[in-house]
Motif scaffolding. Structure first.
Motif, PDB file in Angstrom:
ATOM      1  N   LEU A  35       0.827  -1.193   0.000  1.00 17.42           N
ATOM      2  CA  LEU A  35       0.000   0.000   0.000  1.00 17.42           C
ATOM      3  C   LEU A  35       0.874   1.261   0.000  1.00 17.42           C
ATOM      4  O   LEU A  35       1.985   1.258   0.520  1.00 17.42           O
ATOM      5  CB  LEU A  35      -0.931   0.015   1.223  1.00 17.42           C
ATOM      6  CG  LEU A  35      -0.321  -0.189   2.589  1.00 17.42           C
ATOM      7  CD1 LEU A  35      -0.732   0.912   3.532  1.00 17.42           C
ATOM      8  CD2 LEU A  35      -0.831  -1.522   3.153  1.00 17.42           C
ATOM      9  N   ILE A  36       0.351   2.301  -0.622  1.00 14.49           N
ATOM     10  CA  ILE A  36       1.056   3.575  -0.663  1.00 14.49           C
ATOM     11  C   ILE A  36       0.886   4.253   0.689  1.00 14.49           C
ATOM     12  O   ILE A  36      -0.231   4.347   1.202  1.00 14.49           O
ATOM     13  CB  ILE A  36       0.488   4.483  -1.772  1.00 14.49           C
ATOM     14  CG1 ILE A  36       0.711   3.840  -3.147  1.00 14.49           C
ATOM     15  CG2 ILE A  36       1.122   5.868  -1.727  1.00 14.49           C
ATOM     16  CD1 ILE A  36       0.016   4.583  -4.297  1.00 14.49           C
ATOM     17  N   THR A  37       1.973   4.691   1.293  1.00 18.62           N
ATOM     18  CA  THR A  37       1.863   5.395   2.566  1.00 18.62           C
ATOM     19  C   THR A  37       2.098   6.893   2.418  1.00 18.62           C
ATOM     20  O   THR A  37       1.562   7.680   3.198  1.00 18.62           O
ATOM     21  CB  THR A  37       2.853   4.834   3.608  1.00 18.62           C
ATOM     22  OG1 THR A  37       4.169   4.817   3.033  1.00 18.62           O
ATOM     23  CG2 THR A  37       2.466   3.429   4.028  1.00 18.62           C
ATOM     24  N   SER A  38       2.887   7.298   1.447  1.00 12.91           N
ATOM     25  CA  SER A  38       3.087   8.740   1.247  1.00 12.91           C
ATOM     26  C   SER A  38       3.613   9.035  -0.142  1.00 12.91           C
ATOM     27  O   SER A  38       4.032   8.125  -0.870  1.00 12.91           O
ATOM     28  CB  SER A  38       4.060   9.297   2.297  1.00 12.91           C
ATOM     29  OG  SER A  38       5.348   8.773   2.085  1.00 12.91           O
ATOM     30  N   LEU A  39       3.583  10.324  -0.480  1.00 18.41           N
ATOM     31  CA  LEU A  39       4.151  10.811  -1.734  1.00 18.41           C
ATOM     32  C   LEU A  39       5.189  11.871  -1.405  1.00 18.41           C
ATOM     33  O   LEU A  39       5.006  12.644  -0.461  1.00 18.41           O
ATOM     34  CB  LEU A  39       3.092  11.510  -2.580  1.00 18.41           C
ATOM     35  CG  LEU A  39       2.018  10.691  -3.195  1.00 18.41           C
ATOM     36  CD1 LEU A  39       0.873  10.516  -2.236  1.00 18.41           C
ATOM     37  CD2 LEU A  39       1.530  11.398  -4.436  1.00 18.41           C
ATOM     38  N   GLU A  40       6.225  11.912  -2.204  1.00 13.79           N
ATOM     39  CA  GLU A  40       7.243  12.945  -2.026  1.00 13.79           C
ATOM     40  C   GLU A  40       7.346  13.746  -3.331  1.00 13.79           C
ATOM     41  O   GLU A  40       7.474  13.158  -4.405  1.00 13.79           O
ATOM     42  CB  GLU A  40       8.605  12.314  -1.702  1.00 13.79           C
ATOM     43  CG  GLU A  40       8.693  11.738  -0.285  1.00 13.79           C
ATOM     44  CD  GLU A  40       7.830  10.491  -0.097  1.00 13.79           C
ATOM     45  OE1 GLU A  40       7.889   9.579  -0.962  1.00 13.79           O
ATOM     46  OE2 GLU A  40       7.100  10.416   0.901  1.00 13.79           O
ATOM     47  N   ILE A  41       7.267  15.062  -3.192  1.00 15.39           N
ATOM     48  CA  ILE A  41       7.276  15.924  -4.376  1.00 15.39           C
ATOM     49  C   ILE A  41       8.289  17.037  -4.183  1.00 15.39           C
ATOM     50  O   ILE A  41       8.323  17.664  -3.111  1.00 15.39           O
ATOM     51  CB  ILE A  41       5.890  16.570  -4.581  1.00 15.39           C
ATOM     52  CG1 ILE A  41       4.819  15.491  -4.577  1.00 15.39           C
ATOM     53  CG2 ILE A  41       5.841  17.366  -5.867  1.00 15.39           C
ATOM     54  CD1 ILE A  41       3.437  16.031  -4.457  1.00 15.39           C
ATOM     55  N   SER A  42       9.085  17.304  -5.221  1.00 13.64           N
ATOM     56  CA  SER A  42      10.023  18.424  -5.144  1.00 13.64           C
ATOM     57  C   SER A  42       9.273  19.738  -5.284  1.00 13.64           C
ATOM     58  O   SER A  42       8.371  19.861  -6.117  1.00 13.64           O
ATOM     59  CB  SER A  42      11.044  18.338  -6.285  1.00 13.64           C
ATOM     60  OG  SER A  42      11.815  17.189  -6.150  1.00 13.64           O
ATOM     61  N   LYS A  43       9.639  20.697  -4.455  1.00 14.65           N
ATOM     62  CA  LYS A  43       9.020  22.012  -4.566  1.00 14.65           C
ATOM     63  C   LYS A  43       9.397  22.635  -5.908  1.00 14.65           C
ATOM     64  O   LYS A  43      10.503  22.442  -6.400  1.00 14.65           O
ATOM     65  CB  LYS A  43       9.518  22.929  -3.447  1.00 14.65           C
ATOM     66  CG  LYS A  43       9.084  22.506  -2.057  1.00 14.65           C
ATOM     67  CD  LYS A  43       9.619  23.501  -1.039  1.00 14.65           C
ATOM     68  CE  LYS A  43       9.343  23.044   0.366  1.00 14.65           C
ATOM     69  NZ  LYS A  43       9.924  23.981   1.360  1.00 14.65           N
ATOM     70  N   GLN A  44       8.453  23.388  -6.479  1.00 13.09           N
ATOM     71  CA  GLN A  44       8.769  24.094  -7.713  1.00 13.09           C
ATOM     72  C   GLN A  44       9.695  25.257  -7.376  1.00 13.09           C
ATOM     73  O   GLN A  44       9.478  25.970  -6.401  1.00 13.09           O
ATOM     74  CB  GLN A  44       7.479  24.620  -8.369  1.00 13.09           C
ATOM     75  CG  GLN A  44       6.623  23.499  -8.939  1.00 13.09           C
ATOM     76  CD  GLN A  44       5.273  23.943  -9.466  1.00 13.09           C
ATOM     77  OE1 GLN A  44       4.255  23.463  -8.999  1.00 13.09           O
ATOM     78  NE2 GLN A  44       5.252  24.861 -10.425  1.00 13.09           N
ATOM     79  N   SER A  45      10.732  25.440  -8.218  1.00  9.49           N
ATOM     80  CA  SER A  45      11.651  26.546  -7.970  1.00  9.49           C
ATOM     81  C   SER A  45      10.975  27.855  -8.377  1.00  9.49           C
ATOM     82  O   SER A  45       9.945  27.858  -9.057  1.00  9.49           O
ATOM     83  CB  SER A  45      12.938  26.356  -8.780  1.00  9.49           C
ATOM     84  OG  SER A  45      12.638  26.437 -10.162  1.00  9.49           O
TER      85      SER A  45
END
Lengths: 316, 157
Positions: A185-195
Motif C-alpha cells: 500500500l502507498i503510505t506517502s508521496l514525495e514531491i520536489s518544490k517548484q523553484s
C-alpha cells in the motif's frame, strides 16, 4: 448498496500491512472510485475492504526542505487548504482543484488517485512532470518508487470510451495497472518544490465544462533564462496514452531558443506522432488527435508568453 | 452478510445502528433511520442529490461506507430546521423560486450550508464552485445561486 465481502479499519500502518497481506484484501482511503465500482459489479463479493481513510499516521503534510511529503490519507480538500502546497507546488494544487467536485474532494486522496491509475487522472500528470515519488510498504518492507516507474501500460484503458469510473474495466488496480506487489500500500508521496523560475500550467477539458472526467488534460512546467530563452520544459498529457509519459522524451528542441508558437510546434508534433501510434486503440482518437495539439499550443503560449488559455480563469 | 455496529451522531442525536458492509451512509439514512430527505440521484458521486455534511464537510453519502461511520457526525437536511422554523437557506430557496421539482434541493442546501459554515460571505463565483457537484435539471441554477447569496447576506458579518 454495494457488494463486498467484508470491511475493516486498521488503526495503524502496521495493522494495515497485516490486513492487506491477506487474500482478497482491497485497500482504499477516500473510496470515491472504489464505492462506484463496488456498486455496479459483483467482483468484490469475496473481497475485504481495508479502510485507511482518516488514519492519523497517514494524515500529514510535511515540509522536508526541498521536498514536500504528503501522507496517503490526506484528502484533496486538505491539500488544497494547505498554504504550503499552493505556494510550493502550485501545479499539483491546480490539478487537485479540478478533480470532480467538492463533495468528492472532501473524501478523495492523492494516493488513491494515483493508485486508481486512470489515464484521465488529473493529479497524475502533475506528479509526473514534478518528478514525484511514492513510498510504499508491505510485508517485505518499505520502498520508494518514482511515479514515472509506478504504472503499467494498459491498452484496454484507451478503449474505454469516456474513461468513467462506473464503467472502468479494472476493479483492482494494484497489480493490473501498477508495478506494486499484491498487499503493498502507498503510505506517502514525495514531491520536489517548484523553484521560483519554474512556471507551470494545468489544463483540463471536460464535456460541457462540467466537473466530470477529463476528456483531455495536461500538466506542464518550464522556465526561461535571463535572456528570455527556454531553460526547461516538460509536459504530461492525460486521457491519451496507455501509461503516463512526459514529453519531450529525448532531446528538448526548446532549450536555448526564444519561445514562439513555431517553436512549440516541435514538441506538439512529437506528441501528435506518438499519439498516432494509438490511433486504432484510443476511443475518441478522431477528436483527441485534433484537439490535443491545439490545447498544447495554447498551454505553452500561456506558460511562456503569458497568454491565458480560454477557461483558465476557473479557480477556487 | 457481514454486519457492523456503528455509533455516530445524526443531526446531533447519538445513534447506534447495525449496518451491513454493503450499506452506504445513504442507505442507512433513508432505510434504517427514515431520513428520506437525502436522495439518490445517480449513486456514483456525480449529481450531489445525496449530499450530507460529514464531520463538517459536504460529502456524497452514496460514496461513504456505512461501516466507517463509528465516531463521526452527520448532518442531513432534516437537521436544518428547528422546531418548524425554516433555516435561512430553506427560506431563501423558497422565496427565490430555486425549487421546482425539489429533488436536488436537499443536496444543494447541504452544499450551501457547508459553504456558508466555512465562508459566510462568498463571492458569486465561490458559490458556483461550491455547488458544482450538485446538478439541477429544472431551474437553470441562477435562482439557486441567488438564494444562496441572499441567505449569505443575512448571515452575521
Amino acid at each position: 448498496m454495494i457488494q463486498v465481502g467484508d470491511y475493516c479499519r486498521p488503526a495503524s500502518v502496521a495493522e494495515a500491512v497485516t490486513l492487506c497481506a491477506r487474500e482478497g484484501a482491497v485497500s482504499f482511503a477516500g473510496g470515491t472510485d472504489l464505492m462506484v465500482k463496488a456498486r455496479g459489479r459483483s467482483q468484490f463479493r469475496d473481497k475485504t475492504f481495508v479502510d485507511l481513510g482518516g488514519m492519523s499516521e497517514l494524515s500529514f503534510i510535511r515540509d522536508e526542505g526541498e521536498t514536500i511529503s504528503i501522507g496517503a490519507a490526506v484528502t484533496l480538500t486538505q491539500l488544497l487548504q494547505t498554504a504550503a502546497i499552493k505556494e510550493s507546488v502550485p501545479l499539483l494544487w491546480q490539478a487537485a482543484s479540478r478533480v470532480a467536485n467538492r463533495q468528492v474532494r472532501n473524501r478523495a486522496t492523492l494516493a488513491g488517485n494515483i493508485a486508481n491509475a486512470c489515464p484521465a487522472s488529473d493529479c497524475i500528470p502533475a506528479l509526473m512532470v514534478l518528478g514525484a515519488s511514492v513510498t510504499v510498504t508491505g510485508t517485505e518492507g518499505e520502498r520508494t518508487i518514482p511515479v514515472a516507474e509506478l504504472f503499467r501500460s494498459c491498452e484496454a484503458c484507451l478503449r474505454h470510451d469516456g474513461m468513467q469510473v462506473r464503467t472502468c474495466f479494472f476493479l483492482e488496480t494494484v497489480t493490473k495497472k501498477l508495478t506494486l506487489r499484491q498487499g503493498e500500500l502507498i503510505t506517502s508521496l514525495e514531491i520536489s518544490k517548484q523553484s521560483a523560475e519554474q512556471r507551470s500550467v494545468f489544463y483540463k477539458l471536460t464535456e460541457n465544462r462540467s466537473s466530470g472526467m477529463a476528456v483531455l488534460n495536461f500538466a506542464m512546467t518550464g522556465s526561461l533564462g535571463a535572456d528570455g530563452t527556454v531553460t526547461a520544459f516538460s509536459v504530461c498529457p492525460g486521457g491519451v496514452f496507455p501509461k503516463p509519459r512526459c514529453f519531450p522524451e529525448r532531446e528538448n528542441p526548446l532549450l536555448g531558443r526564444l519561445p514562439d508558437r513555431a517553436l512549440f510546434q516541435s514538441i506538439v508534433q512529437e506528441i501528435s506522432d506518438s499519439l498516432a501510434a494509438e490511433k486504432d486503440t484510443l476511443a475518441g482518437y478522431a477528436y483527441k488527435s485534433r484537439v490535443l495539439p491545439e490545447i498544447l499550443q495554447d498551454g505553452m503560449a500561456q506558460l511562456f508568453l503569458g497568454i491565458p488559455m480560454e477557461g483558465s480563469e476557473w479557480s477556487i | 452478510m457481514q454486519e457492523k455496529t456503528v455509533r455516530f451522531y445524526v443531526n446531533s442525536v447519538e445513534t447506534e445502528v447495525t449496518v451491513s458492509v454493503n450499506d452506504r451512509l445513504l442507505d442507512v439514512l433513508r432505510n434504517q433511520l427514515g431520513l428520506t430527505g437525502t436522495k439518490e440521484g445517480c449513486g456514483i458521486g456525480e449529481c450531489g442529490a445525496c449530499t450530507v455534511i460529514l464531520d463538517g464537510k459536504a460529502v456524497n453519502s452514496c460514496l461513504v461506507p456505512a461501516a466507517s461511520l463509528d465516531g463521526h457526525e452527520v448532518v442531513t437536511i432534516e437537521g436544518l430546521s428547528e422546531g418548524g422554523t425554516l433555516h435561512p437557506l430553506q427560506d431563501a430557496f423558497a422565496r427565490h423560486g430555486a425549487v421546482q421539482c425539489g429533488f436536488c434541493t436537499p443536496g444543494f442546501i447541504m452544499s450551501a450550508k457547508a459553504l456558508l459554515d466555512e465562508n459566510s460571505h462568498p463571492e458569486r463565483t465561490e458559490i458556483q464552485e461550491a455547488i458544482a457537484g450538485n446538478l439541477c435539471r429544472c431551474t437553470g441554477y441562477e435562482q439557486i445561486i441567488d438564494a444562496i447569496e441572499d441567505a449569505a447576506g443575512k448571515a452575521e458579518p
